[in-house]
Design an enzyme around this catalytic site. Sequence first.
Site, PDB file in Angstrom:
ATOM      1  N   GLU A 167       0.816  -1.178  -0.141  1.00 52.39           N
ATOM      2  CA  GLU A 167       0.041   0.088  -0.050  1.00 52.39           C
ATOM      3  C   GLU A 167       0.755   1.310   0.054  1.00 52.39           C
ATOM      4  O   GLU A 167       0.636   2.212   0.778  1.00 52.39           O
ATOM      5  CB  GLU A 167      -0.838  -0.001   1.200  1.00 52.39           C
ATOM      6  N   ASN A 209       1.987  -5.140  -2.970  1.00 49.42           N
ATOM      7  CA  ASN A 209       0.681  -5.420  -3.041  1.00 49.42           C
ATOM      8  C   ASN A 209      -0.069  -4.140  -2.664  1.00 49.42           C
ATOM      9  O   ASN A 209       0.482  -3.370  -1.911  1.00 49.42           O
ATOM     10  CB  ASN A 209       0.494  -6.242  -1.689  1.00 49.42           C
ATOM     11  N   HIS A 245     -10.618  -6.012  -2.302  1.00 51.11           N
ATOM     12  CA  HIS A 245     -11.797  -5.659  -1.271  1.00 51.11           C
ATOM     13  C   HIS A 245     -12.596  -4.940  -1.994  1.00 51.11           C
ATOM     14  O   HIS A 245     -12.808  -3.614  -2.078  1.00 51.11           O
ATOM     15  CB  HIS A 245     -11.140  -4.861  -0.095  1.00 51.11           C
ATOM     16  N   GLU A 272      -6.283 -10.535  -1.145  1.00 40.77           N
ATOM     17  CA  GLU A 272      -7.219 -10.253  -0.013  1.00 40.77           C
ATOM     18  C   GLU A 272      -8.623 -10.224  -0.498  1.00 40.77           C
ATOM     19  O   GLU A 272      -9.477  -9.501   0.175  1.00 40.77           O
ATOM     20  CB  GLU A 272      -6.899  -9.091   0.798  1.00 40.77           C
ATOM     21  N   ASP A 274     -12.389 -10.051  -0.740  1.00 40.35           N
ATOM     22  CA  ASP A 274     -13.651 -10.364   0.051  1.00 40.35           C
ATOM     23  C   ASP A 274     -14.489  -9.293  -0.730  1.00 40.35           C
ATOM     24  O   ASP A 274     -14.296  -8.186  -1.472  1.00 40.35           O
ATOM     25  CB  ASP A 274     -13.599  -9.814   1.435  1.00 40.35           C
TER      26      ASP A 274
END
Length: 464
Positions: A167, A209, A245, A272, A274
Amino acid sequence: MKDRRDGAARIRPRTVVMSVVAGATMLAATALTAPAANAAASTLGAAAAQSGRYFGAATSSFMFSNTQHTTILNREFNSIVAENEMKWDATEPQQNVFNFTGADRLVAHARANGMSVRGHALVWHSQQPGWAQNMSGTALRNAMINHVTRVATHFRGQIHSWDVVNEAFADGGSGGRRDSNLQRTGNDWIEVAFRTAKAADPNAKLCYNDYNTDGINAKSTGIYNMVRDFKSRGVPIDCVGFQSHLGTTLASDYQANLQRFADLGVDVQITELDVAQGANQASIYERVTRACLAVARCNGITVWGVRDNDSWRRGENPLLFDANGNKKPAYTSVLNALNSVSGPNPTTPPPNPTTPPPNPTTPPPSGGGACSASVSLNSWSGGFVATVRVTAGNAAIRGWTVRITLPGGTTVTGTWNAQASGSSGTVNFSNVSYNGQLSAGGSTEFGFQGTGTGPSGTPTCTAT
Ligand code: G3I
């Protein structure tokens, strides 16, 4: 909660291709008249493995005592990642005092259950320990290098892919870097982290990432430009993680974005995943899965938790299992998508992370050869990281010593993959137990960091 990018358009589902497996004893006539569908795999990990991919989940070692969570984890997933236990605040709570208790339990659990491990995350502006949050400049740069070195070395050979930097890009339309204490140490901090990780664990895939990169947008393009620059200059980056996400829609160019990164010569991974509960949840999960399957360099998918009640987005029920451990429609859509593709696909499958590090007691090859060494430097005002490649001549060697003369005022503050005889003046760097033996023409790398100016002369290498 992160500001998630939502694109409106949908990807038209691809035609489902059922592959046919003809067993050795199957009669040709039978196969022609009544093709047998490939036996569908019944778990996410097994289904992903049919195309050489992994399907993973984030978890925490304290969850292993939860029987429902762990039963699903062990049954369904063939890769795990620590949701928090490999982060800087967890692994180095005080400067140079390391705690791997939770992370080691997680790796041991993976090994015991035949799972591979993603590493998350070596360097991040968030979840830094308090002592690092208060640092800046060269002190922070050196602390970061030491952290990457120690953590990546500790887990050397156990991690298939590391999020080396997490990030680092800003949200919004700038496409530039996020401001942080790390960024203020100099724009080269990301490549220093990658070179340092490479020296510590040369076989792990090293990933950048980030989130809000779920399509072609200003942020993902900023990262794309960085990766292209790294590839052109030989900075050791192997993969890009797309956190994913997601909300209630998926950008129509989600797959195209993965593909443009793959076309730069890096692997891509969904790291990640979701998706907010809603009418589109199962469909979005399916489209993300199909996008990964359609990109040869997409190695695998990790969901950010197991059950809805394990999630950091608990109120949105974003995972594949409900709070009672039941499979949701999204689970079935992912499993069916994975089962619709078979045969190895990724061009560079992840290394087997359960392979233990080289056994130092293996008898050495016959020695007697010569060696050479070359230094590459990453310097900034007041400090540097040196990466040294040691190469055997046309005969195998059992060990090596590289002699390097440092400029006056320069001090070595840390060394990895070698033993240093001192910290200033002329320093001898000798192999450690696992990297002394080199076959004819073979090579290895070690590194050191220092304050002052890096070495400029040619090092000498002596084989033993
Ligand atoms: O363990 C302590 C506990 O002792 C204490 O009582 C409690 C009080 O708040 O905090 C607990 O730590 C929390 C930790 O999760 C473990 O549950 C932290 O406060 C909390 O901040 C931390 O949140 C994690 C978050 O990263 C931190 O930024 C989430 O679990 C984790 O899912 C989330 O993961 C991030 C990825 O690393 C990077 N990408 C985004 C993703 C979601 O934010």
